[in-house]
Design a protein around this motif. Structure first.
Motif, PDB file in Angstrom:
ATOM      1  N   GLY A   4      31.130 -34.677  -2.731  1.00 39.29           N
ATOM      2  CA  GLY A   4      31.646 -34.707  -1.371  1.00 39.29           C
ATOM      3  C   GLY A   4      32.892 -33.880  -1.194  1.00 39.29           C
ATOM      4  O   GLY A   4      33.365 -33.672  -0.078  1.00 39.29           O
ATOM      5  N   GLN A   5      33.464 -33.398  -2.302  1.00 40.38           N
ATOM      6  CA  GLN A   5      34.686 -32.612  -2.210  1.00 40.38           C
ATOM      7  C   GLN A   5      34.457 -31.155  -2.579  1.00 40.38           C
ATOM      8  O   GLN A   5      35.399 -30.414  -2.809  1.00 40.38           O
ATOM      9  N   VAL A   6      33.209 -30.754  -2.671  1.00 39.78           N
ATOM     10  CA  VAL A   6      32.909 -29.362  -2.978  1.00 39.78           C
ATOM     11  C   VAL A   6      33.553 -28.457  -1.932  1.00 39.78           C
ATOM     12  O   VAL A   6      33.465 -28.710  -0.728  1.00 39.78           O
ATOM     13  N   ASN A   7      34.173 -27.384  -2.375  1.00 36.18           N
ATOM     14  CA  ASN A   7      34.863 -26.428  -1.503  1.00 36.18           C
ATOM     15  C   ASN A   7      36.062 -27.038  -0.787  1.00 36.18           C
ATOM     16  O   ASN A   7      36.582 -26.467   0.153  1.00 36.18           O
ATOM     17  N   GLU A   8      36.507 -28.181  -1.260  1.00 36.04           N
ATOM     18  CA  GLU A   8      37.713 -28.775  -0.705  1.00 36.04           C
ATOM     19  C   GLU A   8      38.631 -29.175  -1.857  1.00 36.04           C
ATOM     20  O   GLU A   8      39.275 -30.216  -1.847  1.00 36.04           O
ATOM     21  N   GLY A   9      38.619 -28.370  -2.875  1.00 37.00           N
ATOM     22  CA  GLY A   9      39.376 -28.692  -4.074  1.00 37.00           C
ATOM     23  C   GLY A   9      40.842 -28.322  -3.943  1.00 37.00           C
ATOM     24  O   GLY A   9      41.364 -28.047  -2.863  1.00 37.00           O
ATOM     25  N   LYS A  10      41.493 -28.308  -5.082  1.00 39.49           N
ATOM     26  CA  LYS A  10      42.922 -28.032  -5.133  1.00 39.49           C
ATOM     27  C   LYS A  10      43.222 -26.671  -4.552  1.00 39.49           C
ATOM     28  O   LYS A  10      42.593 -25.674  -4.886  1.00 39.49           O
ATOM     29  N   GLY A  11      44.212 -26.610  -3.666  1.00 34.71           N
ATOM     30  CA  GLY A  11      44.608 -25.348  -3.059  1.00 34.71           C
ATOM     31  C   GLY A  11      43.794 -24.975  -1.846  1.00 34.71           C
ATOM     32  O   GLY A  11      44.035 -23.954  -1.228  1.00 34.71           O
ATOM     33  N   GLN A  12      42.778 -25.800  -1.485  1.00 33.40           N
ATOM     34  CA  GLN A  12      41.947 -25.513  -0.324  1.00 33.40           C
ATOM     35  C   GLN A  12      42.071 -26.646   0.678  1.00 33.40           C
ATOM     36  O   GLN A  12      42.124 -27.819   0.304  1.00 33.40           O
ATOM     37  N   ALA A  13      42.134 -26.304   1.954  1.00 41.43           N
ATOM     38  CA  ALA A  13      42.292 -27.305   3.001  1.00 41.43           C
ATOM     39  C   ALA A  13      41.001 -28.101   3.173  1.00 41.43           C
ATOM     40  O   ALA A  13      39.918 -27.536   3.140  1.00 41.43           O
ATOM     41  N   ARG A  14      41.165 -29.400   3.348  1.00 39.04           N
ATOM     42  CA  ARG A  14      40.001 -30.236   3.613  1.00 39.04           C
ATOM     43  C   ARG A  14      39.502 -29.958   5.027  1.00 39.04           C
ATOM     44  O   ARG A  14      40.296 -29.818   5.947  1.00 39.04           O
ATOM     45  N   LEU A  15      38.187 -29.874   5.196  1.00 39.76           N
ATOM     46  CA  LEU A  15      37.626 -29.563   6.505  1.00 39.76           C
ATOM     47  C   LEU A  15      37.869 -30.711   7.472  1.00 39.76           C
ATOM     48  O   LEU A  15      37.765 -31.886   7.099  1.00 39.76           O
ATOM     49  N   ASP A  16      38.166 -30.365   8.721  1.00 41.57           N
ATOM     50  CA  ASP A  16      38.311 -31.405   9.729  1.00 41.57           C
ATOM     51  C   ASP A  16      36.933 -31.960  10.064  1.00 41.57           C
ATOM     52  O   ASP A  16      35.906 -31.300   9.851  1.00 41.57           O
ATOM     53  N   PRO A  17      36.864 -33.195  10.604  1.00 38.12           N
ATOM     54  CA  PRO A  17      35.570 -33.839  10.845  1.00 38.12           C
ATOM     55  C   PRO A  17      34.629 -33.052  11.742  1.00 38.12           C
ATOM     56  O   PRO A  17      33.413 -33.042  11.516  1.00 38.12           O
ATOM     57  N   VAL A  18      35.156 -32.397  12.778  1.00 42.06           N
ATOM     58  CA  VAL A  18      34.297 -31.649  13.693  1.00 42.06           C
ATOM     59  C   VAL A  18      33.624 -30.489  12.970  1.00 42.06           C
ATOM     60  O   VAL A  18      32.413 -30.257  13.101  1.00 42.06           O
ATOM     61  N   THR A  19      34.430 -29.752  12.187  1.00 39.38           N
ATOM     62  CA  THR A  19      33.879 -28.621  11.441  1.00 39.38           C
ATOM     63  C   THR A  19      32.890 -29.092  10.386  1.00 39.38           C
ATOM     64  O   THR A  19      31.810 -28.521  10.218  1.00 39.38           O
ATOM     65  N   ARG A  20      33.251 -30.155   9.670  1.00 44.49           N
ATOM     66  CA  ARG A  20      32.359 -30.675   8.641  1.00 44.49           C
ATOM     67  C   ARG A  20      31.029 -31.123   9.244  1.00 44.49           C
ATOM     68  O   ARG A  20      29.955 -30.832   8.711  1.00 44.49           O
ATOM     69  N   ARG A  21      31.087 -31.819  10.378  1.00 39.77           N
ATOM     70  CA  ARG A  21      29.864 -32.297  11.008  1.00 39.77           C
ATOM     71  C   ARG A  21      28.985 -31.124  11.433  1.00 39.77           C
ATOM     72  O   ARG A  21      27.758 -31.151  11.245  1.00 39.77           O
ATOM     73  N   ALA A  22      29.605 -30.090  11.996  1.00 38.77           N
ATOM     74  CA  ALA A  22      28.849 -28.917  12.429  1.00 38.77           C
ATOM     75  C   ALA A  22      28.156 -28.248  11.248  1.00 38.77           C
ATOM     76  O   ALA A  22      26.991 -27.832  11.343  1.00 38.77           O
ATOM     77  N   LEU A  23      28.850 -28.157  10.118  1.00 36.38           N
ATOM     78  CA  LEU A  23      28.258 -27.543   8.929  1.00 36.38           C
ATOM     79  C   LEU A  23      27.109 -28.382   8.385  1.00 36.38           C
ATOM     80  O   LEU A  23      26.097 -27.848   7.914  1.00 36.38           O
ATOM     81  N   LEU A  24      27.257 -29.695   8.451  1.00 38.05           N
ATOM     82  CA  LEU A  24      26.178 -30.573   8.003  1.00 38.05           C
ATOM     83  C   LEU A  24      24.940 -30.419   8.887  1.00 38.05           C
ATOM     84  O   LEU A  24      23.812 -30.396   8.391  1.00 38.05           O
ATOM     85  N   VAL A  25      25.151 -30.321  10.203  1.00 38.49           N
ATOM     86  CA  VAL A  25      24.017 -30.152  11.119  1.00 38.49           C
ATOM     87  C   VAL A  25      23.324 -28.822  10.861  1.00 38.49           C
ATOM     88  O   VAL A  25      22.085 -28.747  10.848  1.00 38.49           O
ATOM     89  N   GLU A  26      24.089 -27.753  10.635  1.00 40.14           N
ATOM     90  CA  GLU A  26      23.491 -26.449  10.360  1.00 40.14           C
ATOM     91  C   GLU A  26      22.695 -26.478   9.055  1.00 40.14           C
ATOM     92  O   GLU A  26      21.595 -25.909   8.969  1.00 40.14           O
ATOM     93  N   ALA A  27      23.233 -27.149   8.055  1.00 42.35           N
ATOM     94  CA  ALA A  27      22.509 -27.267   6.785  1.00 42.35           C
ATOM     95  C   ALA A  27      21.222 -28.054   6.983  1.00 42.35           C
ATOM     96  O   ALA A  27      20.163 -27.681   6.452  1.00 42.35           O
ATOM     97  N   ALA A  28      21.298 -29.137   7.741  1.00 45.05           N
ATOM     98  CA  ALA A  28      20.109 -29.948   7.992  1.00 45.05           C
ATOM     99  C   ALA A  28      19.056 -29.150   8.755  1.00 45.05           C
ATOM    100  O   ALA A  28      17.860 -29.234   8.455  1.00 45.05           O
ATOM    101  N   ALA A  29      19.486 -28.376   9.756  1.00 46.84           N
ATOM    102  CA  ALA A  29      18.540 -27.577  10.532  1.00 46.84           C
ATOM    103  C   ALA A  29      17.807 -26.586   9.636  1.00 46.84           C
ATOM    104  O   ALA A  29      16.590 -26.371   9.785  1.00 46.84           O
ATOM    105  N   THR A  30      18.523 -26.000   8.686  1.00 50.55           N
ATOM    106  CA  THR A  30      17.889 -25.066   7.754  1.00 50.55           C
ATOM    107  C   THR A  30      16.841 -25.765   6.906  1.00 50.55           C
ATOM    108  O   THR A  30      15.737 -25.239   6.683  1.00 50.55           O
ATOM    109  N   VAL A  31      17.158 -26.968   6.428  1.00 54.00           N
ATOM    110  CA  VAL A  31      16.203 -27.727   5.621  1.00 54.00           C
ATOM    111  C   VAL A  31      14.994 -28.148   6.453  1.00 54.00           C
ATOM    112  O   VAL A  31      13.858 -28.172   5.970  1.00 54.00           O
TER     113      VAL A  31
END
Length: 209
Positions: A4-31
């Protein structure tokens, strides 16, 4: 680091909920593309997004919530094109012709998106049907709001979705002819559809006597 923390590791900003949700929807649409939505599991979506399965559950609650979100995401692509086609400065009949043609062009050019829109939109789950009702209500605002406007929008949407799907499945005529016939039916009823197809007018009951 958890998935759940992939690409949100040390030195990288954690994604805000709106952005994270949008990315999840795009990933789901692709699947979902080319698949029966009922066959897609949260694990596949989580893998595609590079997150944990629990994170997907946290955002969408269940499969229906995720599927409804994908429906809204995909149908927005069609609605953007329909809004451009329905230029309020044009005469009503011209706008209607443009909308009908845009349905056919979109279905032809975006088969994966089109199949998702039509397959998800017909699923009976309350979350999915609520997403569809919300879309109808939003479109109806351009017709004057209220139950009667929503009835018109729902009827036209159903007619164009089924008409476009039949044309895609059969390709019995050109896109131009299909657009003319679908428009003729909407604008002038059966008589209008026959006129657009170059067929002679039907005999009325009075004329048949």
């Amino acid at each position: 680091m958890s998935r759940g923390q992939v690409n949100e590791g040390k030195g990288q900003a954690r994604l805000d909920p709106v952005t994270r949700r949008a990315l999840l929807v795009e990933a789901a649409a692709t699947v979902f593309h080319g698949r029966d939505p009922n066959e897609v599991g949260f694990e596949e979506v989580a893998d595609a997004a590079g997150v944990s399965r629990s994170l997907v559950y946290n955002y969408f609650g269940d499969r229906a919530g995720l599927t409804a979100a994908v429906y809204i995401h995909e149908v927005e692509q069609l609605d953007q094109q329909l809004r451009r086609a329905a230029d309020g400065k044009l005469p009503v009949e011209v706008r209607l012709r443009r909308i009908v043609r845009r349905y056919l062009v979109f279905a032809r050019d975006n088969p994966d998106v089109w199949n998702l829109i039509t397959s998800i939109g017909s699923l009976p789950h309350p979350a999915i049907q609520e997403a569809r009702r919300s879309r109808i209500a939003a479109i109806a605002t351009t017709w004057g709001r209220g139950p009667r406007s929503e009835l018109i929008v729902c009827s036209v949407m159903g007619y164009l979705e089924h008409g476009a799907q039949h044309w895609l499945d059969t390709r019995q005529c050109s896109l131009d002819l299909a657009a003319k016939q679908l428009y003729g039916m909407l604008w002038g009823g059966l008589a209008g559809a026959r006129a657009e197809a170059g067929l002679p007018p039907t005999r009325t009951a009075a004329a048949a006597r």
